[in-house]
Design a protein around this motif. Structure first.
Motif, PDB file in Angstrom:
ATOM      1  N   ALA A  99       0.673  -0.997   0.050  1.00 29.04           N
ATOM      2  CA  ALA A  99      -0.128  -0.018  -0.144  1.00 29.04           C
ATOM      3  C   ALA A  99       0.843   1.334   0.037  1.00 29.04           C
ATOM      4  N   GLU A 100       2.022   1.118   0.724  1.00 28.05           N
ATOM      5  CA  GLU A 100       2.594   2.451   0.797  1.00 28.05           C
ATOM      6  C   GLU A 100       3.678   2.533  -0.528  1.00 28.05           C
ATOM      7  N   ARG A 101       3.926   1.514  -0.844  1.00 26.49           N
ATOM      8  CA  ARG A 101       4.519   1.734  -2.457  1.00 26.49           C
ATOM      9  C   ARG A 101       3.581   2.252  -3.388  1.00 26.49           C
ATOM     10  N   ASP A 102       2.329   1.593  -3.333  1.00 28.31           N
ATOM     11  CA  ASP A 102       1.606   2.167  -4.605  1.00 28.31           C
ATOM     12  C   ASP A 102       1.222   3.587  -4.250  1.00 28.31           C
ATOM     13  N   GLU A 103       0.989   4.023  -3.058  1.00 22.48           N
ATOM     14  CA  GLU A 103       0.685   5.342  -2.730  1.00 22.48           C
ATOM     15  C   GLU A 103       1.831   6.356  -3.313  1.00 22.48           C
ATOM     16  N   THR A 104       3.103   5.968  -3.080  1.00 27.72           N
ATOM     17  CA  THR A 104       4.257   6.684  -3.221  1.00 27.72           C
ATOM     18  C   THR A 104       4.287   6.794  -4.819  1.00 27.72           C
ATOM     19  N   LEU A 105       4.156   5.674  -5.760  1.00 25.69           N
ATOM     20  CA  LEU A 105       4.031   5.610  -7.121  1.00 25.69           C
ATOM     21  C   LEU A 105       3.102   6.503  -7.805  1.00 25.69           C
ATOM     22  N   ARG A 106       1.709   6.488  -7.223  1.00 22.70           N
ATOM     23  CA  ARG A 106       0.960   7.323  -7.508  1.00 22.70           C
ATOM     24  C   ARG A 106       1.147   8.784  -7.329  1.00 22.70           C
ATOM     25  N   ALA A 107       1.695   9.105  -6.390  1.00 19.35           N
ATOM     26  CA  ALA A 107       2.203  10.549  -5.936  1.00 19.35           C
ATOM     27  C   ALA A 107       3.101  11.003  -6.981  1.00 19.35           C
ATOM     28  N   LEU A 108       4.294  10.043  -7.164  1.00 22.36           N
ATOM     29  CA  LEU A 108       5.315  10.486  -8.152  1.00 22.36           C
ATOM     30  C   LEU A 108       4.726  10.691  -9.645  1.00 22.36           C
ATOM     31  N   ASP A 109       3.722   9.589  -9.859  1.00 22.59           N
ATOM     32  CA  ASP A 109       3.128   9.782 -11.062  1.00 22.59           C
ATOM     33  C   ASP A 109       2.259  11.269 -11.428  1.00 22.59           C
ATOM     34  N   LYS A 110       1.878  11.658 -10.369  1.00 25.26           N
ATOM     35  CA  LYS A 110       0.888  12.719 -10.380  1.00 25.26           C
ATOM     36  C   LYS A 110       1.968  13.940 -10.481  1.00 25.26           C
ATOM     37  N   ALA A 111       3.004  14.097  -9.546  1.00 25.97           N
ATOM     38  CA  ALA A 111       3.836  15.171  -9.791  1.00 25.97           C
ATOM     39  C   ALA A 111       4.636  15.258 -11.019  1.00 25.97           C
ATOM     40  N   LEU A 112       5.152  14.251 -11.384  1.00 24.85           N
ATOM     41  CA  LEU A 112       5.513  14.033 -12.957  1.00 24.85           C
ATOM     42  C   LEU A 112       4.812  14.950 -14.087  1.00 24.85           C
ATOM     43  N   LYS A 113       3.396  14.334 -13.917  1.00 23.07           N
ATOM     44  CA  LYS A 113       2.488  14.876 -14.970  1.00 23.07           C
ATOM     45  C   LYS A 113       2.281  16.581 -14.946  1.00 23.07           C
ATOM     46  N   GLN A 114       2.381  16.925 -13.355  1.00 21.91           N
ATOM     47  CA  GLN A 114       1.918  18.387 -13.311  1.00 21.91           C
ATOM     48  C   GLN A 114       3.318  19.069 -13.896  1.00 21.91           C
ATOM     49  N   LEU A 115       4.406  18.430 -13.429  1.00 19.43           N
ATOM     50  CA  LEU A 115       5.720  19.313 -13.765  1.00 19.43           C
ATOM     51  C   LEU A 115       5.953  19.372 -15.265  1.00 19.43           C
ATOM     52  N   ILE A 116       5.637  18.296 -16.051  1.00 15.36           N
ATOM     53  CA  ILE A 116       5.911  18.302 -17.324  1.00 15.36           C
ATOM     54  C   ILE A 116       4.745  19.204 -17.917  1.00 15.36           C
ATOM     55  N   SER A 117       3.749  19.395 -17.361  1.00 13.70           N
ATOM     56  CA  SER A 117       2.646  20.346 -17.765  1.00 13.70           C
ATOM     57  C   SER A 117       2.979  21.640 -17.866  1.00 13.70           C
ATOM     58  N   LEU A 118       3.893  22.096 -16.977  1.00 14.42           N
ATOM     59  CA  LEU A 118       4.338  23.189 -16.748  1.00 14.42           C
ATOM     60  C   LEU A 118       5.697  23.650 -17.384  1.00 14.42           C
ATOM     61  N   GLY A 119       6.042  22.529 -18.204  1.00 15.93           N
ATOM     62  CA  GLY A 119       7.413  22.816 -18.775  1.00 15.93           C
ATOM     63  C   GLY A 119       8.677  22.507 -18.266  1.00 15.93           C
ATOM     64  N   TYR A 120       8.510  21.751 -17.104  1.00 16.75           N
ATOM     65  CA  TYR A 120       9.960  21.429 -16.450  1.00 16.75           C
ATOM     66  C   TYR A 120      10.355  20.158 -16.626  1.00 16.75           C
ATOM     67  N   SER A 121      11.479  19.936 -16.555  1.00 17.10           N
ATOM     68  CA  SER A 121      12.363  18.381 -16.727  1.00 17.10           C
ATOM     69  C   SER A 121      12.374  18.241 -15.216  1.00 17.10           C
ATOM     70  N   ILE A 122      12.461  16.781 -14.957  1.00 14.44           N
ATOM     71  CA  ILE A 122      12.584  16.384 -13.709  1.00 14.44           C
ATOM     72  C   ILE A 122      13.571  15.227 -13.678  1.00 14.44           C
ATOM     73  N   SER A 123      14.270  15.244 -12.545  1.00  9.18           N
ATOM     74  CA  SER A 123      15.138  14.248 -12.086  1.00  9.18           C
ATOM     75  C   SER A 123      14.664  13.482 -10.781  1.00  9.18           C
ATOM     76  N   VAL A 124      14.419  12.174 -10.975  1.00  8.09           N
ATOM     77  CA  VAL A 124      13.577  11.454  -9.883  1.00  8.09           C
ATOM     78  C   VAL A 124      15.073  10.925  -9.133  1.00  8.09           C
TER      79      VAL A 124
END
Length: 387
Positions: A99-124
């Protein structure tokens, strides 16, 4: 006619010029930069050129994501890269529930989508805590399995995003011996490369990724790698007023930069430390004073990274640097930040400030908005414009 190396250097400079404020473009030139690397695409190096760490965004119930408005403000100001720390123990089988892993992956996916939409590059950034670090020291095989498991999990999210926008930082500040890390990171990089064949990897040396650790670190066989160092020297300045009251640096306050033995403030601080019997702090201060007499500027600490880059022609990023705000004189903090990013520009290194909204943060404490003096320091004397 330009040679292939020269053409690539010119392409890198051109991309950097496009992606930086106009008034800063002249600071980057063939005369001030080491030869450009031919191993990583210039547009990816440009994508890492100016950024910040968003620590605390991916942290379960304690998550503190920045607002969209703030991200837009920073993007408009010229920031183009977000280093996104992911707590390693939240994505490792040994330490996290499903459950903790799944929650973390969902949060990461959401963050990446938002940052990409704003024109950022991201290093995980796989960012471990004490539990993994203990395992890393005690059991090489088990720790490598956990690292591979974590990246097997993270890769499933990263695969959904453009390889030229999302990068993979294999481990923050590996806390083991240099020889062990060299072997382990080569194995880990090969494993991740199978999962993310086009993604640029980011790796760094041991000893808190200090520049003087790079001479003991060999570039990986994989060419598509950027090498990350962290910079907080002199520590008596950047970590003065340390949050841990047991740390000698907690006793040091109002220390100006550059450090000078003739500074009345330094003399007053020495007397105060003597009067309080703070012998460890006094020794650290005196060591820093002596070092400043020999070579007062930051090249003292970063020169080993320059020499390493000249030897191996691999790209470098300073993806952590900053000054703890609580006890440092504001003008000195601004001066130090400006010196670091000016040095990075002069050597064609990217940078990412540590961090956004906590003790080292680039936001104003009262308003929660980007501190204009800090932003000017990071980008240079002129006001930055939008990329």
């Amino acid at each position: 006619m330009a040679t292939p190396c020269r053409r690539l250097l010119l392409a890198t400079i051109l991309l950097s010029t496009i992606l930086m404020p106009t008034s800063l473009a002249s600071a980057t030139s063939a005369e001030t930069c080491v030869p450009a690397s031919q191993t990583v695409a210039p547009d990816r190096l440009a994508a890492l050129s100016r950024g910040f760490n968003a620590d605390g965004w991916i942290n379960g119930e304690k998550s503190a994501p920045p607002t969209r408005e703030l991200l837009q403000q920073l993007r408009k100001a010229g920031m183009g890269h977000v280093r996104l720390p992911v707590p390693a123990e939240r994505v490792m089988l040994r330490f996290a529930s499903k459950a903790e892993r799944d929650e973390t992956l969902r949060a990461l996916d959401k963050a990446l989508k938002q940052l990409i939409s704003l024109g950022y590059s991201i290093s995980v950034d796989l960012h471990p805590g004490d539990r993994f670090n203990r395992l890393h020291k005690d059991d090489a095989d088990a720790s490598l399995r956990e690292l591979e498991d974590a990246w097997g999990t993270l890769a499933r999210v990263i695969q959904s995003f453009p390889a030229d926008r999302v990068f993979a930082e294999l481990l923050n500040e590996p806390d083991i011996e240099a020889d062990r890390w060299q072997k382990q990171v080569e194995t880990l990089a090969a494993f991740v490369r199978q999962l993310l064949p086009a993604t640029t990897l980011i790796v760094g040396p041991v000893d808190w990724q200090r520049a003087d650790s790079l001479p003991r670190f060999r570039p990986l066989p994989d060419p598509n790698v950027v090498y990350a160092i962290h910079f907080y020297d002199p520590m008596v300045f950047t970590h003065q007023g340390h949050w841990d009251v047991q740390d000698p640096l907690h006793d040091i306050t109002d220390l100006r930069y550059p450090i000078s033995a003739g500074d009345p403030g330094v003399q007053a601080l020495r007397r105060d430390l003597q009067d309080r019997g703070a012998t460890k702090a006094l020794l650290m201060l005196d060591t820093a004073i002596a070092a400043a007499r020999d070579k007062p500027d930051i090249s003292r600490w970063l020169a080993p990274a320059v020499a390493w880059q000249q030897q191996f022609s691999r790209p470098i990023v300073i993806n952590e640097f900053g000054v703890l705000k609580a006890a440092a004189p504001r003008d000195s903090r601004v001066r130090w930040l400006a010196a670091v990013t000016a040095y990075a520009r002069a050597h064609c290194w990217g940078w990412a400030h540590w961090e956004l909204a906590q003790g080292f943060g680039l936001l104003e404490n009262g308003t929660g908005k980007p501190d204009p003096d800090v932003m000017r320091a990071l980008f240079g004397a002129a006001k930055p414009g939008r990329r």
